[in-house]
Scaffold this active site. Structure first.
Site, PDB file in Angstrom:
ATOM      1  N   SER A 142       0.851  -1.188   0.000  1.00 42.49           N
ATOM      2  CA  SER A 142       0.000   0.000   0.000  1.00 42.49           C
ATOM      3  C   SER A 142       0.882   1.231   0.000  1.00 42.49           C
ATOM      4  CB  SER A 142      -0.862  -0.009   1.263  1.00 42.49           C
ATOM      5  OG  SER A 142      -1.474   1.248   1.450  1.00 42.49           O
ATOM      6  N   TYR A 157      -1.431  -0.462  10.372  1.00 39.97           N
ATOM      7  CA  TYR A 157      -1.495  -0.880   8.962  1.00 39.97           C
ATOM      8  C   TYR A 157      -0.273  -0.364   8.194  1.00 39.97           C
ATOM      9  CZ  TYR A 157      -3.500  -1.271   4.229  1.00 39.97           C
ATOM     10  OH  TYR A 157      -3.731  -1.571   2.907  1.00 39.97           O
TER      11      TYR A 157
HETATM   12  P1  NAP Z   1     -10.912  -6.654   1.737  1.00 41.83           P
HETATM   13  O1  NAP Z   1     -12.052  -6.503   0.809  1.00 41.83           O
HETATM   14  O2  NAP Z   1     -11.068  -6.284   3.169  1.00 41.83           O
HETATM   15  O3  NAP Z   1     -10.363  -8.151   1.619  1.00 41.83           O
HETATM   16  C1  NAP Z   1      -9.350  -8.608   2.452  1.00 41.83           C
HETATM   17  C2  NAP Z   1      -9.189 -10.086   2.200  1.00 41.83           C
HETATM   18  O4  NAP Z   1      -8.126 -10.568   3.022  1.00 41.83           O
HETATM   19  C3  NAP Z   1     -10.449 -10.894   2.588  1.00 41.83           C
HETATM   20  O5  NAP Z   1     -10.624 -11.930   1.660  1.00 41.83           O
HETATM   21  C4  NAP Z   1     -10.069 -11.445   3.947  1.00 41.83           C
HETATM   22  O6  NAP Z   1     -10.738 -12.644   4.300  1.00 41.83           O
HETATM   23  C5  NAP Z   1      -8.596 -11.719   3.689  1.00 41.83           C
HETATM   24  N1  NAP Z   1      -7.851 -12.005   4.911  1.00 41.83           N
HETATM   25  C6  NAP Z   1      -7.666 -11.231   6.011  1.00 41.83           C
HETATM   26  N2  NAP Z   1      -6.935 -11.905   6.921  1.00 41.83           N
HETATM   27  C7  NAP Z   1      -6.667 -13.132   6.383  1.00 41.83           C
HETATM   28  C8  NAP Z   1      -5.963 -14.266   6.832  1.00 41.83           C
HETATM   29  N3  NAP Z   1      -5.392 -14.324   8.047  1.00 41.83           N
HETATM   30  N4  NAP Z   1      -5.852 -15.330   5.998  1.00 41.83           N
HETATM   31  C9  NAP Z   1      -6.419 -15.311   4.773  1.00 41.83           C
HETATM   32  N5  NAP Z   1      -7.138 -14.278   4.305  1.00 41.83           N
HETATM   33  C10 NAP Z   1      -7.246 -13.194   5.111  1.00 41.83           C
HETATM   34  O7  NAP Z   1      -9.662  -5.776   1.278  1.00 41.83           O
HETATM   35  P2  NAP Z   1      -9.067  -5.419  -0.168  1.00 41.83           P
HETATM   36  O8  NAP Z   1      -9.266  -3.972  -0.344  1.00 41.83           O
HETATM   37  O9  NAP Z   1      -9.530  -6.370  -1.208  1.00 41.83           O
HETATM   38  O10 NAP Z   1      -7.521  -5.642   0.158  1.00 41.83           O
HETATM   39  C11 NAP Z   1      -6.711  -6.597  -0.501  1.00 41.83           C
HETATM   40  C12 NAP Z   1      -5.267  -6.180  -0.298  1.00 41.83           C
HETATM   41  O11 NAP Z   1      -5.063  -4.894  -0.914  1.00 41.83           O
HETATM   42  C13 NAP Z   1      -4.866  -6.011   1.180  1.00 41.83           C
HETATM   43  O12 NAP Z   1      -3.560  -6.499   1.383  1.00 41.83           O
HETATM   44  C14 NAP Z   1      -4.903  -4.512   1.377  1.00 41.83           C
HETATM   45  O13 NAP Z   1      -4.057  -4.074   2.411  1.00 41.83           O
HETATM   46  C15 NAP Z   1      -4.440  -4.031   0.005  1.00 41.83           C
HETATM   47  N6  NAP Z   1      -4.802  -2.628  -0.300  1.00 41.83           N
HETATM   48  C16 NAP Z   1      -6.104  -2.252  -0.420  1.00 41.83           C
HETATM   49  C17 NAP Z   1      -6.409  -0.921  -0.705  1.00 41.83           C
HETATM   50  C18 NAP Z   1      -7.822  -0.442  -0.895  1.00 41.83           C
HETATM   51  O14 NAP Z   1      -8.017   0.777  -1.096  1.00 41.83           O
HETATM   52  N7  NAP Z   1      -8.836  -1.299  -0.874  1.00 41.83           N
HETATM   53  C19 NAP Z   1      -5.378   0.019  -0.848  1.00 41.83           C
HETATM   54  C20 NAP Z   1      -4.056  -0.397  -0.697  1.00 41.83           C
HETATM   55  C21 NAP Z   1      -3.775  -1.733  -0.434  1.00 41.83           C
HETATM   56  P3  NAP Z   1     -12.083 -12.643   5.183  1.00 41.83           P
HETATM   57  O15 NAP Z   1     -13.230 -12.414   4.222  1.00 41.83           O
HETATM   58  O16 NAP Z   1     -12.091 -14.015   5.783  1.00 41.83           O
HETATM   59  O17 NAP Z   1     -11.959 -11.545   6.188  1.00 41.83           O
END
Ligand code: NAP
Length: 234
Positions: A142, A157
């Site tokens: 990120s 984070y």
């Molecule tokens: P999200 O919709 O909250 O999805 C997060 C995913 O991670 C969910 O499938 C969750 O599973 C899974 N997860 C969390 N802990 C886990 C564990 N211990 N083992 C396996 N799976 C686990 O978030 P997202 O936005 O798609 O984020 C995906 C990645 O992109 C993350 O690394 C996040 O930091 C990064 N990111 C996102 C943004 C943004 O703006 N959205 C920006 C920068 C970086 P559950 O459904 O079981 O909770």
């Protein structure tokens, strides 16, 4: 060795991970869609299978070493090489507020999932990645983890993503001789459960840079922090 390209995505039951799985399956990859929640993962995999993708669900909790071990065994029984590993699973704690009040336990738990999770998973799949002609590990980081302009946003984070970037550098150096590229990617601010409804990017836009690293990026691009197909400062 099977000619079909293979990919494994963590945290792929929703959000960016699900979209990356959809895009890679659409490109002809055999995708191992992994999730810690079995029911949600099976449902997500079924939806992609209905769209014609070769997608296999595997249960994998990145914070649980035993779960990772079981998943690695299951995948190794199915394929003899892994081309792409997308370390996507991540958490952003609700209580991740003022750095002067932050509970160090929250910081530790966040690092455990966001930085040590990718380390554990890459260790577990390193042998299969080394069997690929051009293995690629993509750590979904990120902009919040970039030190050059870090402020006081979401301290646990942000610290975890800086640690993840260090994991990327270490793994890139360690896996270079095996021809495996390892990069961190910033997807931008994306409309997911984590990003919220006010984010400017769709999941498709967020996944684009990840798909590019998985399929099109130059093989010698490794140990870098990438956004929108360009290297960005740490
Ligand atoms: P999200 O919709 O909250 O999805 C997060 C995913 O991670 C969910 O499938 C969750 O599973 C899974 N997860 C969390 N802990 C886990 C564990 N211990 N083992 C396996 N799976 C686990 O978030 P997202 O936005 O798609 O984020 C995906 C990645 O992109 C993350 O690394 C996040 O930091 C990064 N990111 C996102 C943004 C943004 O703006 N959205 C920006 C920068 C970086 P559950 O459904 O079981 O909770």
């Amino acid at each position: 060795m099977s000619a079909q390209r293979t990919a494994l995505v963590t945290g792929a039951n929703r959000g960016i991970g699900l979209e990356v799985s959809r895009q890679l399956a659409g490109k002809g990859f055999h995708v191992f869609l992994t999730a810690r929640n079995r029911k949600a993962g099976i449902k997500a995999a079924a939806a992609l299978q209905e769209q014609g993708g070769k997608v296999t669900f595997v249960e994998l909790d990145v914070a649980n070493p035993e779960s990772i071990k079981r998943a690695a065994k299951e995948v190794a029984a199915a394929i003899n090489h892994l081309d792409v590993l997308v370390n996507n699973a991540g958490v952003l704690a609700n209580s991740d507020g003022d750095v002067l009040q932050t509970d160090p336990v929250v910081v530790l738990k966040t690092i455990d999932t966001n930085a040590l999770g990718p380390l554990r998973v890459t260790q577990a799949f390193a042998r299969l990645l080394g069997k690929s002609d051009s293995g690629r590990v993509i750590n979904v980081s990120s902009g919040a983890g970039a030190l050059h302009d870090m402020d006081n946003y979401a301290p646990a984070y942000s610290i975890s993503k800086t640690a993840l970037n260090a994991v990327t550098r270490q793994l890139a150096a360690a896996l270079k001789s095996k021809g495996v590229a390892v990069n961190s990617v910033s997807p931008g601010w994306v409309r997911t459960d984590m990003g919220g409804t006010g984010a400017p990017r769709s999941v498709g836009q967020g996944a684009d840079g990840i798909r590019w690293l998985a399929t099109k990026a130059p093989k010698d691009l490794t140990g870098q922090f990438v956004q929108d197909r360009n290297t960005i400062p740490w």
